[in-house]
Scaffold this active site. Structure first.
Site, PDB file in Angstrom:
ATOM      1  CG  ASP A   1      64.216 -56.374  81.561  1.00  0.00           C
ATOM      2  OD1 ASP A   1      63.334 -55.451  81.991  1.00  0.00           O
ATOM      3  OD2 ASP A   1      65.109 -56.728  82.462  1.00  0.00           O
TER       4      ASP A   1
HETATM    5  N1  URA Z   1      62.969 -60.235  85.093  1.00  0.00           N
HETATM    6  C1  URA Z   1      63.962 -59.591  84.757  1.00  0.00           C
HETATM    7  O1  URA Z   1      64.654 -58.943  85.473  1.00  0.00           O
HETATM    8  N2  URA Z   1      63.762 -59.126  83.216  1.00  0.00           N
HETATM    9  C2  URA Z   1      62.792 -59.597  82.408  1.00  0.00           C
HETATM   10  O2  URA Z   1      62.874 -59.044  81.367  1.00  0.00           O
HETATM   11  C3  URA Z   1      61.804 -60.317  82.985  1.00  0.00           C
HETATM   12  C4  URA Z   1      62.017 -60.752  84.237  1.00  0.00           C
END
Ligand code: URA
Length: 241
Positions: free
Chosen positions: A99
């Protein structure tokens, strides 16, 4: 990889332009006209207008992804992307996704075959996350995270979960669903405030600062190949049963 992706990675044209070249009959693979759905492997000979397309050297980079950078090759919203942080030549793409507000270990490569295997849930590569969460998770919450959580897209696979601070959890997952860590922590009543990926398929950041990257050592690339080969063998024999 698909012929248009091959041509775009070799710097011949964008994927859309590559499709036009293919449709116009200007691309051959091993002497035969390429089609839009032709797949190209490392040993194939690709030519455009009778001129061989130079093979790209394979590149494997580990980036310490900083906050605010998106994991994509191009962001329509104009935000900075992870490929802006690494050299353009040869062109590499991220394996899987973090993310925008997640930091940590992100592999980028132009080795389409390895990237595909690593990103596929079947190959089960380990991803180690450190989550700073709201509140102080109990032993029961940690147990639920490791046993599996019912999310709207199904129950999560057993994971390794441990508390490494009053509000800090280390989670080792072998899945890669969208926002998985955040959704799991939210489900046990501890929304994530900050998320960092400490390791990906055994690759760790060492001293890399956010925004810095390094090339993988040959032994690390061999390790990745061995990891997906091993898992494939195990999966096949498990299926035979
Ligand atoms: N899980 C998440 O919630 N976000 C990420 O970026 C990676 C794994």
């Amino acid at each position: 990889m698909r012929l248009n992706a091959y041509l775009s990675r070799a710097g011949v044209a964008s994927r859309r332009k590559a499709d036009e070249l293919i449709k116009a009959g200007r691309v051959t693979v091993n002497g035969r006209p390429g089609e839009l759905n032709t797949f190209v492997a490392a040993a194939d000979r690709v030519e455009v207008d009778g001129r061989p397309v130079a093979k790209q050297p394979l590149a494997y980079l580990l980036l310490h992804k900083p906050v605010g950078v998106v994991t994509t090759a191009h962001d329509p919203g104009g935000r900075p992307t992870v490929v802006d942080l690494v050299p353009r030549d040869p062109r590499v793409v991220p394996v899987g996704r973090l993310d925008a507000d997640t930091t940590g270990a992100l592999l980028l490569t132009n080795d389409g075959d390895l990237a595909h295997r690593l990103a596929h849930p079947r190959y089960e590569v380990a991803k180690v996350y450190v989550a700073d969460v709201e509140g102080e998770p109990s032993d029961e919450s940690i147990r639920r995270l490791s046993d599996g959580i019912d999310l709207e897209d199904g129950r999560t696979a057993p994971a390794r979960a441990r508390r490494i601070g009053p509000s800090r959890i280390e989670l080792t997952l072998h899945e890669g669903r969208k926002h998985q860590v955040k959704r799991m922590c939210e489900a046990v009543g501890h929304p994530v405030r900050r998320l960092h990926r400490r390791a990906y398929a055994g690759l760790t950041l060492g001293g890399l600062q956010p925004g810095q990257w390094r090339e993988l050592a040959a032994a690390e690339v061999d390790g990745l190949r061995a990891a997906v080969a091993r898992t494939a063998t195990r999966t096949r024999s498990a299926r035979r049963g």
